[in-house]
Scaffold this active site. Sequence first.
Site, short mmCIF file in Angstrom:
data_model
loop_
_atom_site.label_atom_id
_atom_site.label_comp_id
_atom_site.label_asym_id
_atom_site.label_seq_id
_atom_site.Cartn_x
_atom_site.Cartn_y
_atom_site.Cartn_z
N GLU A 265 0.83 -1.22 0.00
CA GLU A 265 0.00 0.00 0.00
C GLU A 265 0.86 1.26 0.00
O GLU A 265 0.59 2.21 0.72
CB GLU A 265 -0.96 -0.02 1.20
CG GLU A 265 -1.90 -1.22 1.17
CD GLU A 265 -2.95 -1.22 2.28
OE1 GLU A 265 -2.69 -0.66 3.35
OE2 GLU A 265 -4.04 -1.78 2.05
N ASP A 344 -8.54 -8.93 3.98
CA ASP A 344 -8.27 -7.84 4.91
C ASP A 344 -9.31 -7.78 6.03
O ASP A 344 -10.12 -6.85 6.06
CB ASP A 344 -8.26 -6.51 4.13
CG ASP A 344 -7.59 -5.40 4.93
OD1 ASP A 344 -7.06 -5.69 6.01
OD2 ASP A 344 -7.59 -4.25 4.45
N GLU A 372 -12.29 -2.34 12.37
CA GLU A 372 -12.37 -1.61 11.10
C GLU A 372 -13.55 -2.07 10.25
O GLU A 372 -14.33 -1.26 9.77
CB GLU A 372 -11.05 -1.80 10.33
CG GLU A 372 -11.08 -1.18 8.95
CD GLU A 372 -9.74 -1.27 8.23
OE1 GLU A 372 -8.79 -1.85 8.78
OE2 GLU A 372 -9.64 -0.73 7.11
C1 GCU Z 1 -6.01 -2.20 5.93
C2 GCU Z 1 -6.33 -0.87 6.56
C3 GCU Z 1 -5.17 0.07 6.51
C4 GCU Z 1 -3.92 -0.62 7.06
C5 GCU Z 1 -3.68 -1.91 6.34
C6 GCU Z 1 -2.55 -2.72 6.92
O1 GCU Z 1 -5.90 -2.06 4.56
O2 GCU Z 1 -7.45 -0.31 5.94
O3 GCU Z 1 -5.50 1.21 7.26
O4 GCU Z 1 -2.81 0.21 6.92
O5 GCU Z 1 -4.81 -2.71 6.43
O6 GCU Z 1 -2.82 -3.71 7.58
O7 GCU Z 1 -1.38 -2.42 6.71
#
Ligand code: GCU
Length: 647
Positions: A265, A344, A372
């Site tokens: 990400e 996730d 979440e």
């Molecule tokens: C999810 C979450 C993010 C987080 C990511 C992770 O995608 O929405 O906020 O950073 O997980 O576990 O790294």
Amino acid sequence: MQGVDPAWLPDVAFRPIGTRRTLIRGSGPLVDTVHGEVAGACERFGGRVSRESGSYDLVLELDGDDGSEGFVYERGDGCTTVTASGARGLLYGFFHVVRLGETAFLDDARRASYRPESALRMLDHWDNVAVHPVMGQVERGYAGGSLFWEDGRARGDLERVRAYGRLLAACGINAVAVNNVNVHATEARLLTDRIGEVADIAGALRPYGIRTHLSVTFAAPVVLGGLASADPLDESVRAWWAEATARVYAAIPDFGGFVVKADSEGQPGPFAYGRSHADGANMLAAALAPHGGTVHWRAFVYNHHQDWRDRSTDRARAAYDHFVPLDGEFADNAVLQVKHGPMDFQAREPVSPMIGAMPGTRLAVELQATQEYTGQQRHVCWLGPMWSEVLRFGIDGESSVGASARGGLVAVANVGDDPFWTGHPLAQANLYTFGRLAWDPNADPHHVLDEWIRLTFGSGPGLAAGLRSILDGSWRTYEKYTASLGVGFMVQPGHHYGPSVDGYEYSPWGTYHFADRDGVGVDRSVASGTGYAGQYAKPWADVYESPLSCPDELLLFFHHVSYGHMLHSSKTVIQHIYDTHFEGVAEVGAARERWASLVDLVDPARHARVAERFEEQLRSAREWRDQVNSYFFRKSGVADERGRTIY
Ligand code: GCU
């Protein structure tokens, strides 16, 4: 502590010890902690604590210090005894007595040994030091600001952190990572010039046997060290990490290690240098090894710039595809930290096929206590049964997930500076349950829930039964009114709260449901889909491959089927969607009524907070029901057999 909810350690839980005579033997900082606990209880309730022989009701004895965490418990001849050969063991033995309450002094018990299944039981805080413009201070945090960081630095008054450490020790947790895995500019510096602040936090957690860990950015040598590269095979980069790590240990001698989110990400990682994730992890492992530290390297690596038109790329496959070929290449003090499901943290996912597929690698399994995707601590959703199912899942029909997690169990923390710790007071049950299941993944989660209720609320029968009925099935209720049959997501983009069926359908994130007029679900079979089902060991590869053998609750995760497809439950998929959504809302309504009926039995502030959250949960559950049902009615044209209102 004034103004802070005592959670599962109210004063009264210490009455059985505090009214009796206790002998404490052994020395060292954790023995002092235990002594302080017992002395405090005796001050409140009139008992006595001593370090000298005599006649006692309770003996807590540390015999050596071999670093172990287990203890031996027994009761006979009017005396209860806890013996440990490691200081943490004594601490856990003490809290065992607290949990038993009066029983510890009434019922004889044969000598029995207790020890944790897993050596690392950790909470990862996704806390930022600075308030992030989009995510706020705690990423995916639903309990206020950070417990650790305030006004851009470590809290000056760490009393709450100490109280937190105490709660964690009482449920068996022994490690905490104090900052977000997405390491922004300010937080990157915790590793170097701001390590003193981390040391202060570590100092507040240490008396309760908790080691502190830090999330670091892979790009640290560039962003902090001014080097031209962060290439893990470059000698100057390796030397930079070795020096930085040595300075960390100079400040925090019992530092636990690093947590790293790399090539995930948008976070930097070894791919930029053409290196593997084993190269990256092993570089940090080498820097930590001389000091006894561990790197927790996260396996959450996938393409988040996917083209929704491309059906061959499957995010669920990504972790396995990236990491399984590297099995055996990771250093002994490198732990690969994998989310329990392949996507996730959805309300329902299969177990990640990576677990069990890397026998030559230490894996840690990551759960998400912060809710979440499970109601964001506005909804009651006790995750004990979900986690227990995951931990007890037999990956090859035999060895369980819990036993395969040789690198430990980790949960993303759900606490903040909220007076109730977790925003929703009943979300404390998730934190407690995580600790207890990390200690013993085979524990019955319902016993853990009862234990939490008894400690937190006392043992009044009406209250206990009411709480149990509210929490017990709350995860399944949540699942009923949200995304069906394992298909996942359907949440509002970005903040992930509330329904938006097509919210992610045409996005780059790789989380699709593929609903059309005929059917819904993702074909992940080997025969006609993405091949993901083939990543499992037998028997699961076969079970998941066919819609006929795939369990109902995961059907749409593995298969695209018609709305008329008959489930094992003898309902069609479409009728299942309608029925569960109506049921889910009804169940929330019933839980809300049940909570209202407990008004005279619960502390007013706590009662009011939960009551207010129930209003929102009910509103939101209705919204989910009506959006999901209307969406599928409009797509399929199939009416509800029972003629209920669908818009
Ligand atoms: C999810 C979450 C993010 C987080 C990511 C992770 O995608 O929405 O906020 O950073 O997980 O576990 O790294």
